[in-house]
Design an enzyme around this catalytic site. Structure first.
Site, PDB file in Angstrom:
ATOM      1  CB  CYS A  91      -1.379  -1.767  -9.076  1.00  0.00           C
ATOM      2  SG  CYS A  91       0.112  -1.009  -8.839  1.00  0.00           S
ATOM      3  CG  HIS A 181      -2.356  -2.931  -4.474  1.00  0.00           C
ATOM      4  ND1 HIS A 181      -2.028  -4.105  -5.446  1.00  0.00           N
ATOM      5  CD2 HIS A 181      -1.210  -1.982  -4.743  1.00  0.00           C
ATOM      6  CE1 HIS A 181      -1.091  -3.708  -6.209  1.00  0.00           C
ATOM      7  NE2 HIS A 181      -0.579  -2.730  -5.900  1.00  0.00           N
ATOM      8  CD  GLU A 183      -4.538  -6.506  -5.002  1.00  0.00           C
ATOM      9  OE1 GLU A 183      -3.320  -6.382  -5.175  1.00  0.00           O
ATOM     10  OE2 GLU A 183      -5.382  -5.461  -5.156  1.00  0.00           O
TER      11      GLU A 183
END
Length: 258
Positions: A91, A181, A183
């Site tokens: 990002c 994302h 994660e």
């Protein structure tokens, strides 16, 4: 790697609510220690690290007044590319990499992406060390309104969708940026601001429902991406120590899906 050799990856956290999420446990599964530090404490060079992660944050990559560590982070990204140290920007981190290498990032550009969104691989991904292991289309968690609008010279465009054409790219041999994302799991949406999303015409309950439904496929794609990046990090660490990352260690015993 040889037994007893610790492989350490630096993760730079740009905002308190934009940490590494599920990545530390996934990297541990791959035999790698993820060391997370605040942006203000991060180095401007990747010396001594097997790889670098640049995490997200709610500002532009040149908002130096708001985040005064960004010049050092851009220098870190440039040096990692120059030195061939594996880097993954997520990002904001992807935008830092793009801007540092001569690309363009625009704020509040195009359609915001929130929650579960689908991205599609481009033909260039078929031979990429990370993205060749991923499905042609897969769901991801998104949370951005800023976009990379021009890739740096020499960058390889790897993934896209209609809302945001630059979803993933590679720069040099082993630096990658992803707008999404990996994660973050669907539970990340539990921390989102319902009123702010309503102001954008979005329903948080609906976003959560769609993210939960897509979570198995989203997690599988993200896990494959992390496993591939971990293999690149181990290879780089082995090249620094003179010890090759042999096939018995590749993918921690399991290859990512083709």
């Amino acid at each position: 790697m040889a037994s007893g050799t610790e492989v350490r990856v630096l993760a730079v956290r740009n905002a308190a609510r934009s940490g590494a999420g599920r990545l530390p446990s996934w990297f541990a599964d791959e035999g790698i220690t993820l060391v997370e530090v605040d942006g203000a404490r991060a180095p401007d060079r990747p010396d001594g690290w097997a790889a670098v992660l640049l995490l997200g944050g709610g500002f532009l990559p040149d908002d130096d007044a708001r985040a005064p560590w960004l010049p050092a982070q851009r220098a870190l990204a440039r040096r990692a590319v120059a030195d061939g140290v594996p880097l993954l920007g997520i990002c904001l981190g992807a935008q830092v990499l793009a801007l540092a290498a001569g690309g363009t990032v625009r704020g509040a550009h195009g359609e915001p992406e929130r929650g579960s969104c689908t991205v599609a691989l481009r033909a260039e991904a078929a031979t990429d060390p990370l993205f060749r292991w991923l499905p042609r289309r897969f769901p991801v968690i998104q949370n951005h309104r800023d976009q990379i609008t021009r890739l740096p010279p020499g960058a390889v465009h790897l993934a896209a969708n209609e809302a945001c054409p630059v979803q993933a790219f590679r720069l040099g041999r082993c630096a990658w940026g992803v707008q999404f994302h990996p994660e973050a799991d669907a539970d990340r949406l539990l921390r989102w601001d319902e009123a702010a999303l309503a102001g954008e015409g979005l329903d948080l309950a609906g976003l959560r429902e769609r993210a939960l439904a897509a979570e198995p496929a989203s997690a599988a794609a993200a896990r494959a991406l992390v496993a591939a990046f971990a293999a690149v990090a181990r290879e780089h660490a082995g090249s620094r120590t003179g010890v090759a990352a042999g096939p018995e260690n590749a993918w921690n015993g399991a290859r990512p899906p083709g």
